[in-house]
Design a protein around this motif. Sequence first.
Motif, PDB file in Angstrom:
ATOM      1  N   LYS A  80      -2.317   2.235  21.778  1.00 30.32           N
ATOM      2  CA  LYS A  80      -1.504   1.296  21.006  1.00 30.32           C
ATOM      3  C   LYS A  80      -2.351   0.574  19.962  1.00 30.32           C
ATOM      4  N   ILE A  81      -3.561   0.178  20.336  1.00 35.07           N
ATOM      5  CA  ILE A  81      -4.446  -0.496  19.380  1.00 35.07           C
ATOM      6  C   ILE A  81      -4.770   0.444  18.222  1.00 35.07           C
ATOM      7  N   GLN A  82      -5.037   1.703  18.519  1.00 33.71           N
ATOM      8  CA  GLN A  82      -5.322   2.668  17.450  1.00 33.71           C
ATOM      9  C   GLN A  82      -4.092   2.852  16.554  1.00 33.71           C
ATOM     10  N   ALA A  83      -2.904   2.905  17.150  1.00 34.58           N
ATOM     11  CA  ALA A  83      -1.680   3.049  16.354  1.00 34.58           C
ATOM     12  C   ALA A  83      -1.468   1.829  15.475  1.00 34.58           C
ATOM     13  N   TYR A  84      -1.696   0.628  16.005  1.00 35.57           N
ATOM     14  CA  TYR A  84      -1.544  -0.591  15.214  1.00 35.57           C
ATOM     15  C   TYR A  84      -2.558  -0.627  14.076  1.00 35.57           C
ATOM     16  N   ASN A  85      -3.799  -0.235  14.360  1.00 33.07           N
ATOM     17  CA  ASN A  85      -4.821  -0.215  13.314  1.00 33.07           C
ATOM     18  C   ASN A  85      -4.462   0.793  12.218  1.00 33.07           C
ATOM     19  N   ALA A  86      -3.967   1.957  12.588  1.00 26.42           N
ATOM     20  CA  ALA A  86      -3.572   2.960  11.599  1.00 26.42           C
ATOM     21  C   ALA A  86      -2.409   2.446  10.762  1.00 26.42           C
ATOM     22  N   ASN A  87      -1.437   1.830  11.398  1.00 27.53           N
ATOM     23  CA  ASN A  87      -0.297   1.267  10.676  1.00 27.53           C
ATOM     24  C   ASN A  87      -0.758   0.147   9.746  1.00 27.53           C
ATOM     25  N   TYR A  88      -1.687  -0.665  10.192  1.00 26.63           N
ATOM     26  CA  TYR A  88      -2.234  -1.753   9.378  1.00 26.63           C
ATOM     27  C   TYR A  88      -2.916  -1.186   8.138  1.00 26.63           C
ATOM     28  N   GLN A  89      -3.775  -0.188   8.343  1.00 23.81           N
ATOM     29  CA  GLN A  89      -4.491   0.403   7.212  1.00 23.81           C
ATOM     30  C   GLN A  89      -3.518   1.044   6.221  1.00 23.81           C
ATOM     31  N   LYS A  90      -2.472   1.668   6.721  1.00 23.53           N
ATOM     32  CA  LYS A  90      -1.497   2.342   5.875  1.00 23.53           C
ATOM     33  C   LYS A  90      -0.671   1.333   5.077  1.00 23.53           C
ATOM     34  N   SER A  91      -0.295   0.225   5.719  1.00 21.12           N
ATOM     35  CA  SER A  91       0.608  -0.733   5.077  1.00 21.12           C
ATOM     36  C   SER A  91      -0.115  -1.858   4.358  1.00 21.12           C
ATOM     37  N   LYS A  92      -1.396  -2.001   4.541  1.00 20.67           N
ATOM     38  CA  LYS A  92      -2.138  -3.135   3.988  1.00 20.67           C
ATOM     39  C   LYS A  92      -2.028  -3.198   2.467  1.00 20.67           C
ATOM     40  N   GLU A  93      -2.261  -2.098   1.820  1.00 18.84           N
ATOM     41  CA  GLU A  93      -2.283  -2.049   0.361  1.00 18.84           C
ATOM     42  C   GLU A  93      -0.931  -2.440  -0.225  1.00 18.84           C
ATOM     43  N   SER A  94       0.131  -1.864   0.301  1.00 18.39           N
ATOM     44  CA  SER A  94       1.466  -2.160  -0.245  1.00 18.39           C
ATOM     45  C   SER A  94       1.864  -3.608   0.025  1.00 18.39           C
ATOM     46  N   VAL A  95       1.504  -4.147   1.167  1.00 12.79           N
ATOM     47  CA  VAL A  95       1.854  -5.537   1.488  1.00 12.79           C
ATOM     48  C   VAL A  95       1.114  -6.490   0.565  1.00 12.79           C
ATOM     49  N   VAL A  96      -0.164  -6.230   0.321  1.00 10.23           N
ATOM     50  CA  VAL A  96      -0.947  -7.090  -0.577  1.00 10.23           C
ATOM     51  C   VAL A  96      -0.359  -7.033  -1.991  1.00 10.23           C
ATOM     52  N   LYS A  97       0.000  -5.848  -2.478  1.00 10.68           N
ATOM     53  CA  LYS A  97       0.599  -5.715  -3.814  1.00 10.68           C
ATOM     54  C   LYS A  97       1.918  -6.480  -3.892  1.00 10.68           C
ATOM     55  N   GLU A  98       2.733  -6.371  -2.856  1.00 12.13           N
ATOM     56  CA  GLU A  98       4.027  -7.065  -2.860  1.00 12.13           C
ATOM     57  C   GLU A  98       3.835  -8.571  -2.861  1.00 12.13           C
ATOM     58  N   LEU A  99       2.880  -9.059  -2.094  1.00 18.69           N
ATOM     59  CA  LEU A  99       2.605 -10.500  -2.071  1.00 18.69           C
ATOM     60  C   LEU A  99       2.104 -10.973  -3.432  1.00 18.69           C
ATOM     61  N   LEU A 100       1.205 -10.208  -4.036  1.00 16.70           N
ATOM     62  CA  LEU A 100       0.697 -10.595  -5.357  1.00 16.70           C
ATOM     63  C   LEU A 100       1.817 -10.561  -6.397  1.00 16.70           C
ATOM     64  N   ASN A 101       2.683  -9.580  -6.348  1.00 11.62           N
ATOM     65  CA  ASN A 101       3.811  -9.532  -7.282  1.00 11.62           C
ATOM     66  C   ASN A 101       4.708 -10.747  -7.111  1.00 11.62           C
TER      67      ASN A 101
END
Length: 118
Positions: A80-101
């Motif tokens: 589960k920790i590995q799945a959460y980390n993979a999901n975090y890495q995958k979604s991190k970039e898009s979430v940061v861009k959306e927040l900055l926008n």
Amino acid sequence: MATQSQGIQQLLQAEKRAKDKMEEAKKRKNKRLRQAKEEATAEVDQYKLKRESDFRRIQTTIMGSQGNLATKIDEQTVQKIQAYNANYQKSKESVVKELLNLIYDVNPELHINYKYKI
């Protein structure tokens, strides 16, 4: 008088024999009690050993399954920790861009309660 003293002697001898028989009976009784106590102690010890071995057998079956359960839970946690980390890495970039926008995209508007006076 001789017959009286002879009768007394016989009574004393009979009393002594009765006393000896009583002592012998007490000795036999004490011996039987000690033997019964030893047998009971041996029987109790044997029963105790049997019950302890049964308890240990049951405990190992239960604890063994608990040990397996703990390793399964640890493996699931790691997955589960590995799945959460993979999901975090995958979604991190898009979430940061959306927040900055959202931060940079400010549309100044007047509040609806603001009354403009000319």
